[in-house]
Design an enzyme around this catalytic site. Structure first.
Site, PDB file in Angstrom:
ATOM      1  N   GLN A  89       7.517  -5.410  12.478  1.00 46.64           N
ATOM      2  CA  GLN A  89       6.223  -4.769  12.278  1.00 46.64           C
ATOM      3  C   GLN A  89       6.385  -3.542  11.379  1.00 46.64           C
ATOM      4  O   GLN A  89       5.418  -2.946  10.959  1.00 46.64           O
ATOM      5  CB  GLN A  89       5.648  -4.343  13.640  1.00 46.64           C
ATOM      6  CG  GLN A  89       5.388  -5.486  14.590  1.00 46.64           C
ATOM      7  CD  GLN A  89       5.052  -4.989  15.990  1.00 46.64           C
ATOM      8  OE1 GLN A  89       3.921  -4.626  16.273  1.00 46.64           O
ATOM      9  NE2 GLN A  89       6.060  -4.912  16.849  1.00 46.64           N
ATOM     10  N   HIS A 135       3.666  -6.508   8.657  1.00 51.21           N
ATOM     11  CA  HIS A 135       2.704  -5.459   8.281  1.00 51.21           C
ATOM     12  C   HIS A 135       2.947  -4.901   6.882  1.00 51.21           C
ATOM     13  O   HIS A 135       2.503  -3.794   6.554  1.00 51.21           O
ATOM     14  CB  HIS A 135       2.730  -4.332   9.331  1.00 51.21           C
ATOM     15  CG  HIS A 135       2.315  -4.786  10.690  1.00 51.21           C
ATOM     16  ND1 HIS A 135       2.601  -4.081  11.832  1.00 51.21           N
ATOM     17  CD2 HIS A 135       1.640  -5.892  11.095  1.00 51.21           C
ATOM     18  CE1 HIS A 135       2.119  -4.731  12.890  1.00 51.21           C
ATOM     19  NE2 HIS A 135       1.544  -5.829  12.472  1.00 51.21           N
TER      20      HIS A 135
END
Ligand code: APR
Length: 322
Positions: free
Chosen positions: A105, A123
């Site tokens: 992430q 992300h």
């Protein structure tokens, strides 16, 4: 020292050793020991900043300069950071598994810097800049961009190449992550509060497919109840022990066993890079950060070896005097 039981660590270690396929999900916590702030910890970014004003398409629409000021602030912090033993242990684990997928992430790029290969960035990437009109994307590693907001060659406004709240994740990336979690015997969940979806949804998905989940986090999270084993402590401390990796630390035992320690000239460039990363993470909070940041990897390793050699010679002299 984290509050995890050695038996738990040994159990998780034996599972990991026996597994042929491993998927890993990391969050901001794995970079905490590299000096990159997390989001939701006591000193986390979202404690002092409102994500609604900084990490949504609406916020960018409203005030692109403010959003870029904030990404410049984060870029400067991340530019000073080095991978820590947690990142390095995952590089080692990847070399040992026939199937290995690292799902992160994080946008800080520290997994790549450490040498991880099969990496899925859910992300995005803080070093990526993307045009809001023509969609062109380019990597810009300058710690802070001089002209903000930056513009594309086509003249349009450019934005950070990260995924903001309310935006979909890149389809190819989340599909590959889903496939890897379903097919891997073990899911290692490291340094995430497991509250942001769809990333956090990968954990129950692994359980639903009968996979073993091992969590590493100093705190309890929604993942802890689902995990087959939760090791509550810092990733930089637990991961090298879990993976049994010590490859990036010079073998002091060689020196003690009389085997000749490698000279600086004999150490390869990649070894110098990983040794320097290990030394910087070890010296964090103990050495003057300014001095440390000014020392090149080569100089840092050279000084370390000089210190070791002197220590060994000193020890040998003591032996001889006895
Ligand atoms: N080792 C392991 N875990 C740690 C460490 C450490 N040294 N230090 C802190 N942690 C744990 C915290 O206990 C916390 O559970 O890391 C977790 C960090 O959680 P968050 O700050 O919520 O970060 P993350 O889960 O990655 O956030 C998910 O939210 O803000 C968005 O896009 C951003 O990718 C991010 C997403």
């Amino acid at each position: 020292m984290g509050s995890y039981m050695n038996e738990d660590l040994e159990r998780a270690r034996s599972w990991l050793q026996a597994a042929g396929s491993v998927a890993v999900l990391t969050g901001a916590g794995i970079s905490a020991e590299s000096g990159v702030p997390t989001f939701r910890d006591a000193d986390g970014l979202w404690r002092s900043f409102r994500f609604e004003e900084l990490a949504t398409p609406e916020a960018f629409e409203r005030d692109p300069k403010l959003v870029w000021e904030w990404y410049n602030f984060r870029r400067e912090r991340i530019a000073k950071a080095q991978p820590n033993p947690g990142h390095m242990a995952l590089v080692e684990l990847e070399t040992r598994k026939s199937e290995f997928t690292l799902i992160t992430q994080n946008v800080d790029g520290l997994h790549e810097l450490a040498g991880s290969k099969n990496l899925l960035k859910l992300h995005g990437d803080i070093w990526l800049v993307r045009c809001t009109k023509c969609g062109a994307g380019w990597i810009d590693r300058r710690p802070s961009l001089p002209e903000i907001p930056p513009h594309c060659l086509c003249g349009a406004l450019a934005r950070p190449g990260v995924v903001w709240f309310g935006e979909p994740l890149p389809k190819r990336v989340i599909d590959e992550a889903t496939r890897a979690v379903k097919s891997s015997e073990i899911l290692l969940v490291i340094g995430t509060s497991a509250v942001v979806y769809p990333a956090a949804g990968l954990i129950p998905l692994a359980k639903a497919h009968g996979r073993t989940v091992i969590e590493i986090n100093p705190d309890e999270t929604p993942c802890s109840d689902m995990a087959d084993c939760s090791l509550h402590g810092p990733a930089g401390e637990i991961l090298p022990r879990l993976v049994g990796s010590d490859s990036h630390r010079p073998k002091e035992s060689d020196a003690r066993s009389g085997a000749r320690m490698k000279t600086f000239a004999e150490i390869s460039a990649p070894e110098i890079k990983t040794m320097a990363a290990w030394l910087r993470s070890k010296l964090q909070g103990r050495a003057n950060p300014l001095v440390l940041s000014r020392l090149s990897d080569e100089e840092l390793v050279r000084r370390y070896l000089r210190g070791k050699e002197e220590g060994i010679n000193h020890g040998r002299r003591k032996e001889e005097e006895r």
